[in-house]
Design a protein around this motif. Structure first.
Motif, PDB file in Angstrom:
ATOM      1  N   LEU A   1       0.825  -1.199   0.000  1.00 44.60           N
ATOM      2  CA  LEU A   1       0.000   0.000   0.000  1.00 44.60           C
ATOM      3  C   LEU A   1       0.861   1.251   0.000  1.00 44.60           C
ATOM      4  CD1 LEU A   1      -2.950   1.098   0.281  1.00 44.60           C
ATOM      5  CD2 LEU A   1      -2.545   1.067   2.765  1.00 44.60           C
ATOM      6  N   ILE A   2       0.602   2.146  -0.957  1.00 49.11           N
ATOM      7  CA  ILE A   2       1.364   3.398  -1.060  1.00 49.11           C
ATOM      8  C   ILE A   2       0.614   4.520  -0.335  1.00 49.11           C
ATOM      9  CG2 ILE A   2       2.432   5.055  -2.618  1.00 49.11           C
ATOM     10  CD1 ILE A   2       2.352   2.898  -4.812  1.00 49.11           C
ATOM     11  N   TYR A   3      -0.578   4.809  -0.785  1.00 49.21           N
ATOM     12  CA  TYR A   3      -1.435   5.832  -0.183  1.00 49.21           C
ATOM     13  C   TYR A   3      -2.879   5.376  -0.287  1.00 49.21           C
ATOM     14  CZ  TYR A   3       1.646   9.937   0.476  1.00 49.21           C
ATOM     15  OH  TYR A   3       2.590  10.823   0.918  1.00 49.21           O
ATOM     16  N   TYR A   4      -3.721   5.904   0.609  1.00 50.33           N
ATOM     17  CA  TYR A   4      -5.146   5.679   0.466  1.00 50.33           C
ATOM     18  C   TYR A   4      -5.903   6.927   0.900  1.00 50.33           C
ATOM     19  CZ  TYR A   4      -5.180   4.530   5.498  1.00 50.33           C
ATOM     20  OH  TYR A   4      -5.045   4.561   6.876  1.00 50.33           O
ATOM     21  N   SER A   5      -7.139   7.014   0.407  1.00 52.22           N
ATOM     22  CA  SER A   5      -7.985   8.157   0.708  1.00 52.22           C
ATOM     23  C   SER A   5      -9.379   7.629   1.003  1.00 52.22           C
ATOM     24  CB  SER A   5      -8.028   9.107  -0.492  1.00 52.22           C
ATOM     25  OG  SER A   5      -9.075  10.042  -0.348  1.00 52.22           O
ATOM     26  N   GLN A   6      -9.908   7.954   2.164  1.00 52.93           N
ATOM     27  CA  GLN A   6     -11.230   7.442   2.535  1.00 52.93           C
ATOM     28  C   GLN A   6     -12.319   8.484   2.279  1.00 52.93           C
ATOM     29  OE1 GLN A   6      -9.970   3.917   5.589  1.00 52.93           O
ATOM     30  NE2 GLN A   6     -11.045   5.617   6.500  1.00 52.93           N
ATOM     31  N   ILE A   7     -11.892   9.715   1.924  1.00 55.41           N
ATOM     32  CA  ILE A   7     -12.861  10.764   1.652  1.00 55.41           C
ATOM     33  C   ILE A   7     -12.165  11.851   0.851  1.00 55.41           C
ATOM     34  CG2 ILE A   7     -12.389  12.107   3.742  1.00 55.41           C
ATOM     35  CD1 ILE A   7     -15.459  12.430   4.015  1.00 55.41           C
ATOM     36  N   VAL A   8     -12.933  12.627   0.109  1.00 52.30           N
ATOM     37  CA  VAL A   8     -12.356  13.712  -0.699  1.00 52.30           C
ATOM     38  C   VAL A   8     -11.580  14.680   0.191  1.00 52.30           C
ATOM     39  CG1 VAL A   8     -12.940  15.654  -2.210  1.00 52.30           C
ATOM     40  CG2 VAL A   8     -14.172  13.509  -2.424  1.00 52.30           C
ATOM     41  N   ASN A   9     -10.475  15.175  -0.350  1.00 53.24           N
ATOM     42  CA  ASN A   9      -9.608  16.144   0.316  1.00 53.24           C
ATOM     43  C   ASN A   9      -8.905  15.600   1.556  1.00 53.24           C
ATOM     44  OD1 ASN A   9     -10.026  18.313  -1.497  1.00 53.24           O
ATOM     45  ND2 ASN A   9     -11.973  18.789  -0.494  1.00 53.24           N
ATOM     46  N   ASP A  10      -8.829  14.292   1.661  1.00 59.07           N
ATOM     47  CA  ASP A  10      -8.101  13.669   2.773  1.00 59.07           C
ATOM     48  C   ASP A  10      -7.433  12.398   2.274  1.00 59.07           C
ATOM     49  OD1 ASP A  10      -7.260  13.500   5.477  1.00 59.07           O
ATOM     50  OD2 ASP A  10      -8.747  11.925   5.794  1.00 59.07           O
ATOM     51  N   PHE A  11      -6.190  12.167   2.703  1.00 57.40           N
ATOM     52  CA  PHE A  11      -5.511  10.930   2.336  1.00 57.40           C
ATOM     53  C   PHE A  11      -4.467  10.611   3.397  1.00 57.40           C
ATOM     54  CE2 PHE A  11      -1.947  13.470   0.942  1.00 57.40           C
ATOM     55  CZ  PHE A  11      -2.494  14.552   0.274  1.00 57.40           C
ATOM     56  N   GLN A  12      -4.093   9.335   3.455  1.00 60.07           N
ATOM     57  CA  GLN A  12      -3.130   8.860   4.448  1.00 60.07           C
ATOM     58  C   GLN A  12      -2.014   8.074   3.787  1.00 60.07           C
ATOM     59  OE1 GLN A  12      -6.608   8.208   5.174  1.00 60.07           O
ATOM     60  NE2 GLN A  12      -6.533  10.183   6.216  1.00 60.07           N
ATOM     61  N   LYS A  13      -0.850   8.125   4.389  1.00 59.05           N
ATOM     62  CA  LYS A  13       0.270   7.321   3.905  1.00 59.05           C
ATOM     63  C   LYS A  13       0.011   5.857   4.199  1.00 59.05           C
ATOM     64  CE  LYS A  13       3.825  10.850   4.503  1.00 59.05           C
ATOM     65  NZ  LYS A  13       5.098  11.203   5.155  1.00 59.05           N
ATOM     66  N   GLY A  14       0.427   5.025   3.237  1.00 59.19           N
ATOM     67  CA  GLY A  14       0.415   3.600   3.455  1.00 59.19           C
ATOM     68  C   GLY A  14       1.765   3.138   3.959  1.00 59.19           C
ATOM     69  N   ASP A  15       2.128   1.916   3.592  1.00 60.24           N
ATOM     70  CA  ASP A  15       3.349   1.317   4.128  1.00 60.24           C
ATOM     71  C   ASP A  15       4.619   1.759   3.393  1.00 60.24           C
ATOM     72  OD1 ASP A  15       1.268  -1.561   4.298  1.00 60.24           O
ATOM     73  OD2 ASP A  15       1.780  -0.209   5.947  1.00 60.24           O
ATOM     74  N   ILE A  16       4.482   2.243   2.158  1.00 57.50           N
ATOM     75  CA  ILE A  16       5.673   2.595   1.368  1.00 57.50           C
ATOM     76  C   ILE A  16       5.471   3.927   0.664  1.00 57.50           C
ATOM     77  CG2 ILE A  16       6.468   0.209   1.034  1.00 57.50           C
ATOM     78  CD1 ILE A  16       5.212   0.432  -1.834  1.00 57.50           C
ATOM     79  N   ALA A  17       5.099   4.978   1.407  1.00 57.79           N
ATOM     80  CA  ALA A  17       4.743   6.264   0.811  1.00 57.79           C
ATOM     81  C   ALA A  17       5.943   7.103   0.370  1.00 57.79           C
ATOM     82  CB  ALA A  17       3.905   7.058   1.795  1.00 57.79           C
ATOM     83  N   GLU A  18       7.132   6.802   0.836  1.00 61.30           N
ATOM     84  CA  GLU A  18       8.280   7.647   0.526  1.00 61.30           C
ATOM     85  C   GLU A  18       8.550   7.701  -0.974  1.00 61.30           C
ATOM     86  OE1 GLU A  18      11.794   6.707   2.752  1.00 61.30           O
ATOM     87  OE2 GLU A  18      13.021   8.131   1.629  1.00 61.30           O
ATOM     88  N   GLY A  19       8.666   8.942  -1.495  1.00 63.79           N
ATOM     89  CA  GLY A  19       8.939   9.107  -2.916  1.00 63.79           C
ATOM     90  C   GLY A  19       7.688   9.203  -3.772  1.00 63.79           C
ATOM     91  N   TYR A  20       6.527   9.186  -3.133  1.00 67.39           N
ATOM     92  CA  TYR A  20       5.250   9.276  -3.839  1.00 67.39           C
ATOM     93  C   TYR A  20       4.428  10.433  -3.268  1.00 67.39           C
ATOM     94  CZ  TYR A  20       6.226   4.435  -5.229  1.00 67.39           C
ATOM     95  OH  TYR A  20       6.811   3.293  -5.732  1.00 67.39           O
ATOM     96  N   SER A  21       3.510  10.980  -4.094  1.00 64.52           N
ATOM     97  CA  SER A  21       2.547  11.947  -3.589  1.00 64.52           C
ATOM     98  C   SER A  21       1.214  11.724  -4.293  1.00 64.52           C
ATOM     99  CB  SER A  21       3.031  13.382  -3.802  1.00 64.52           C
ATOM    100  OG  SER A  21       3.099  13.677  -5.178  1.00 64.52           O
ATOM    101  N   VAL A  22       0.129  12.148  -3.634  1.00 66.86           N
ATOM    102  CA  VAL A  22      -1.212  11.984  -4.190  1.00 66.86           C
ATOM    103  C   VAL A  22      -2.027  13.240  -3.933  1.00 66.86           C
ATOM    104  CG1 VAL A  22      -1.303   9.457  -3.943  1.00 66.86           C
ATOM    105  CG2 VAL A  22      -2.069  10.922  -2.057  1.00 66.86           C
ATOM    106  N   SER A  23      -3.194  13.321  -4.591  1.00 68.31           N
ATOM    107  CA  SER A  23      -4.182  14.345  -4.296  1.00 68.31           C
ATOM    108  C   SER A  23      -5.551  13.701  -4.445  1.00 68.31           C
ATOM    109  CB  SER A  23      -4.030  15.547  -5.222  1.00 68.31           C
ATOM    110  OG  SER A  23      -4.268  15.156  -6.565  1.00 68.31           O
ATOM    111  N   ARG A  24      -6.549  14.278  -3.761  1.00 68.36           N
ATOM    112  CA  ARG A  24      -7.919  13.757  -3.887  1.00 68.36           C
ATOM    113  C   ARG A  24      -8.851  14.971  -3.873  1.00 68.36           C
ATOM    114  NH1 ARG A  24     -11.187   9.307  -1.983  1.00 68.36           N
ATOM    115  NH2 ARG A  24     -12.762   9.120  -3.605  1.00 68.36           N
TER     116      ARG A  24
END
Lengths: 115, 111
Positions: B45-68
């Motif tokens: 898991l890299i990142y996850y988002s459970q709702i718009v405008n919010d997201f959480q780091k997963g187990d290997i988030a370093e070097g990645y970015s997201v938006s929602r």
């Protein structure tokens, strides 16, 4: 922390024979368990899930899985394998007692069904 | 048909370049996820988002970015800080009580 172990990298079975793909899990709360299948260069397809109730869960394509709480296992089974069942199978878990909906996956088991 | 669309299917980039992977869903799911798949390691898991405008780091988030910014869209940017970016990237979504529904993946190769 939650984790899943699939102890076999590959399972070989002859067509028509029963198959079992093993999975054990670890969660601190109550488990929500899944099996998915993946064909080459594709996403994962949902096969079945267990959340509560009967320990034997039936899913798609004739697959079923048996939940065993004391052994923390959720093995995938099928009474009679088909060549078309050959694919990569993933077990996954989610801890129902946390707010996190993301699944933790095992490393996968490649099923090879010989004609 | 409802589903998840990941594009492109194959992506090639030079080392040191950032690259953005697209993921769009029309399932009206609240939650979206990015996983990375490497041979013999399953999905991580890299990142996850459970709702718009919010997201959480997963187990290997370093070097990645997201938006929602929208419910339907959850793009993943692989930055030059990611040490081993070559992999198969899978996007998924889920609604309340439903299992994860996956896209068909993007295979990223960085040379």
């Amino acid at each position: 922390a939650q984790s899943v172990a699939q102890p076999e990298d590959q399972v070989n079975v002859a067509e028509g024979n029963p198959l079992t793909v093993k999975c054990t899990y670890s969660v601190s709360g109550n488990p929500y368990l899944f099996w998915y299948v993946q064909y080459p260069n594709r996403g994962l397809q949902f096969l079945l899930k267990y959340i509560t109730g009967d320990n034997l869960v039936k899913g798609s394509y004739g697959f079923e899985a048996e939940f065993n709480k004391s052994q923390t296992s959720f093995h995938l089974k099928k009474p009679s394998a088909l060549v078309s069942d050959s694919a990569l199978y993933f077990c996954a878990v989610r801890d129902l007692d946390t707010g996190r909906r993301a699944l933790t996956f095992g490393s996968g088991t490649r099923l090879q069904v010989q004609p | 048909d409802g589903g998840i669309t990941q594009s492109p299917k194959y992506l090639f980039r030079k080392e040191g370049q950032n690259v953005t992977l697209s993921c769009e869903q029309n399932l009206n799911h609240d939650a979206m996820y990015w996983y990375r798949q490497d041979p013999g390691q399953g999905l991580r898991l890299i990142y996850y988002s459970q709702i718009v405008n919010d997201f959480q780091k997963g187990d290997i988030a370093e070097g990645y970015s997201v938006s929602r910014e929208k419910k339907e869209s959850f793009p993943l940017t692989v930055t030059s800080a990611q040490k081993n970016p070559t992999a198969f990237y899978l996007c998924a979504s889920s609604g309340s009580g439903s299992p994860l529904h996956f896209g068909n993946g993007t295979r990223l190769t960085v040379t």
